[in-house]
Design a protein around this motif. Structure first.
Motif, PDB file in Angstrom:
ATOM      1  N   ASP A  92      32.837  94.643  56.264  1.00  0.00           N
ATOM      2  CA  ASP A  92      33.704  93.933  57.207  1.00  0.00           C
ATOM      3  C   ASP A  92      34.095  92.568  56.657  1.00  0.00           C
ATOM      4  N   GLY A  93      35.288  92.118  57.027  1.00  0.00           N
ATOM      5  CA  GLY A  93      35.747  90.816  56.567  1.00  0.00           C
ATOM      6  C   GLY A  93      36.885  90.296  57.412  1.00  0.00           C
ATOM      7  N   GLU A  94      37.708  89.465  56.802  1.00  0.00           N
ATOM      8  CA  GLU A  94      38.874  88.889  57.451  1.00  0.00           C
ATOM      9  C   GLU A  94      40.136  89.384  56.743  1.00  0.00           C
ATOM     10  N   PHE A  95      41.299  89.102  57.324  1.00  0.00           N
ATOM     11  CA  PHE A  95      42.561  89.529  56.722  1.00  0.00           C
ATOM     12  C   PHE A  95      43.022  88.524  55.658  1.00  0.00           C
ATOM     13  N   THR A  96      42.177  88.248  54.670  1.00  0.00           N
ATOM     14  CA  THR A  96      42.483  87.230  53.676  1.00  0.00           C
ATOM     15  C   THR A  96      42.221  87.745  52.273  1.00  0.00           C
ATOM     16  N   GLU A  97      42.866  87.121  51.308  1.00  0.00           N
ATOM     17  CA  GLU A  97      42.657  87.452  49.903  1.00  0.00           C
ATOM     18  C   GLU A  97      41.200  87.175  49.491  1.00  0.00           C
ATOM     19  N   GLN A  98      40.652  86.061  49.979  1.00  0.00           N
ATOM     20  CA  GLN A  98      39.263  85.710  49.663  1.00  0.00           C
ATOM     21  C   GLN A  98      38.294  86.774  50.165  1.00  0.00           C
ATOM     22  N   SER A  99      38.585  87.332  51.335  1.00  0.00           N
ATOM     23  CA  SER A  99      37.724  88.381  51.887  1.00  0.00           C
ATOM     24  C   SER A  99      37.718  89.609  50.983  1.00  0.00           C
ATOM     25  N   GLY A 100      38.865  89.932  50.381  1.00  0.00           N
ATOM     26  CA  GLY A 100      38.925  91.060  49.463  1.00  0.00           C
ATOM     27  C   GLY A 100      38.090  90.827  48.220  1.00  0.00           C
ATOM     28  N   ARG A 101      38.154  89.611  47.681  1.00  0.00           N
ATOM     29  CA  ARG A 101      37.336  89.291  46.504  1.00  0.00           C
ATOM     30  C   ARG A 101      35.856  89.401  46.836  1.00  0.00           C
ATOM     31  N   HIS A 102      35.477  88.809  47.948  1.00  0.00           N
ATOM     32  CA  HIS A 102      34.062  88.817  48.329  1.00  0.00           C
ATOM     33  C   HIS A 102      33.561  90.233  48.598  1.00  0.00           C
ATOM     34  N   GLY A 103      34.420  91.080  49.181  1.00  0.00           N
ATOM     35  CA  GLY A 103      34.015  92.455  49.465  1.00  0.00           C
ATOM     36  C   GLY A 103      33.685  93.222  48.200  1.00  0.00           C
ATOM     37  N   ILE A 104      34.523  93.068  47.179  1.00  0.00           N
ATOM     38  CA  ILE A 104      34.252  93.731  45.900  1.00  0.00           C
ATOM     39  C   ILE A 104      32.972  93.184  45.276  1.00  0.00           C
ATOM     40  N   GLU A 105      32.807  91.874  45.308  1.00  0.00           N
ATOM     41  CA  GLU A 105      31.612  91.264  44.735  1.00  0.00           C
ATOM     42  C   GLU A 105      30.347  91.759  45.434  1.00  0.00           C
ATOM     43  N   ARG A 106      30.401  91.903  46.764  1.00  0.00           N
ATOM     44  CA  ARG A 106      29.243  92.404  47.521  1.00  0.00           C
ATOM     45  C   ARG A 106      28.915  93.839  47.137  1.00  0.00           C
ATOM     46  N   ALA A 107      29.959  94.659  47.005  1.00  0.00           N
ATOM     47  CA  ALA A 107      29.724  96.063  46.653  1.00  0.00           C
ATOM     48  C   ALA A 107      29.067  96.176  45.275  1.00  0.00           C
ATOM     49  N   PHE A 108      29.540  95.378  44.319  1.00  0.00           N
ATOM     50  CA  PHE A 108      28.926  95.397  42.994  1.00  0.00           C
ATOM     51  C   PHE A 108      27.485  94.876  43.041  1.00  0.00           C
ATOM     52  N   ALA A 109      27.255  93.832  43.843  1.00  0.00           N
ATOM     53  CA  ALA A 109      25.909  93.262  43.949  1.00  0.00           C
ATOM     54  C   ALA A 109      24.922  94.276  44.524  1.00  0.00           C
ATOM     55  N   GLN A 110      25.413  95.149  45.401  1.00  0.00           N
ATOM     56  CA  GLN A 110      24.570  96.190  45.992  1.00  0.00           C
ATOM     57  C   GLN A 110      24.436  97.411  45.078  1.00  0.00           C
TER      58      GLN A 110
END
Length: 327
Positions: free
Chosen positions: A210-228
């Motif tokens: 889950d995130g927000e409708f922002t470009e930063q949210s997309g970056r963070h989402g990918i980073e979280r998935a890789f971290a997991q």
């Protein structure tokens, strides 16, 4: 100080309604009175407002539009559709943007009380739906654009968010992708829940961030998935800004798009054609939604009874290089 209709009426010895009738060239004002009013208008340099012109006909010939901040990426397309339709019908458009929260709402409601416009188009700013619904119950004609799944008890124009999510999933599945990552917007929006439900019906996944409708949210989402250390071969982003952030994060992580990971967005805002690679996305018919909502409101002002059932316009999958067709 600028002359007002009250100044004209007082100096001409008539009522404000009579001045308005003269401005509207209504035949019931006798010629001598009309001539006297026009002389006073010329002498005072009075410039009539739309409200003054509308007094005699009971209409301002003005439609208001209430929006979230105009920085929303697809707002321009909706506004253009509204403006083209309203102007063609001979109405003016009064724009209110709720970029100052409660202060903006208070300013807007004062204009409603002053009857500065005949009807209202709304792209719902956050936490205003109850206020708008109450205005409608009190007699203000209202049409909501992009109901976000809330289904208010007055006319609205929506799009097929659930089917849009399903079309993204079908395309990815047909292209051989089976391990999706979904990057959502805020779950309190009905459109987010619908997009996720439609996608999950076709291509189920437990990898949802889950995130927000922002470009930063997309970056963070990918980073979280890789971290997991979660494996995924495609991304469904709930808007194009999220998708743009995901593309950037994937590139920085050394992952190829679409060879390693395919990416699909939602909205088809102008940036979707200019990302690297250009973004496959689900197009919302934003300009058409604005046009349709404006036509509905104008029809209601013309005496037509409008249904509270939403008018639903279809989404369309637009395939570009971030998730191309595969045999």
């Amino acid at each position: 100080m600028r002359a007002t209709i009250a100044d004209v009426a007082r100096q001409a010895g008539v009522s404000k309604t009579t001045v308005s009738r003269v401005l509207n060239t209504r035949a019931e004002v006798d010629a001598s009175t009309a001539a006297r009013v026009r002389e006073v208008i010329d002498a005072l340099g009075y410039v009539p407002s739309s409200g003054a012109v509308g007094l005699a006909r009971g209409s301002s010939r003005t439609i208001a539009m209430l929006t979230p901040p105009l920085t929303w990426p697809w707002m321009g397309e909706v506004l253009q559709g509204v403006a083209d339709t309203v102007e063609a019908a001979g109405y003016g458009l009064l724009l209110f943007s709720c970029n100052r929260g409660a202060d903006s709402v208070r300013h807007f409601t004062s204009q409603v009380s002053a009857r500065a416009f005949d009807g209202l188009l709304v792209i719902e700013p956050e936490n205003t739906l109850d206020t708008i619904a109450e205005m409608h119950r009190r007699g203000l004609p209202v049409v909501l654009i992009d109901d976000r799944g809330r289904h208010p008890a007055f006319p609205s124009v929506a799009t097929t968010n659930r089917e849009g999510g399903a079309s993204a999933a079908r395309h990815l599945l047909d292209s051989g992708r089976t391990r999706p990552l979904v990057l959502t917007g805020p779950r309190d929006f009905g459109c987010v829940r619908d997009r996720l439900a439609g996608f999950s019906e076709i291509l189920p996944t437990d990898l949802v961030i889950d995130g927000e409708f922002t470009e930063q949210s997309g970056r963070h989402g990918i980073e979280r998935a890789f971290a997991q250390e979660r494996a995924f071969d495609c991304v469904f982003a709930h808007n194009d800004l999220i998708a743009a952030g995901a593309l950037r994060a994937l590139r920085e992580a050394g992952r190829g798009v679409p060879d390693d990971i395919a990416v699909v967005g939602f909205d088809d805002i102008p940036i979707a054609r200019h990302t690297e690679p250009p973004l496959t996305t689900v197009r919302q018919p934003m300009r058409q939604m604005g046009e349709t909502a404006a036509r509905l409101l104008l029809a209601g002002l013309g005496g037509r009874t409008l249904s509270a059932a939403p008018v639903v316009l279809p989404t369309e999958l637009v395939v570009r290089r971030s998730a191309p067709h595969r045999p």
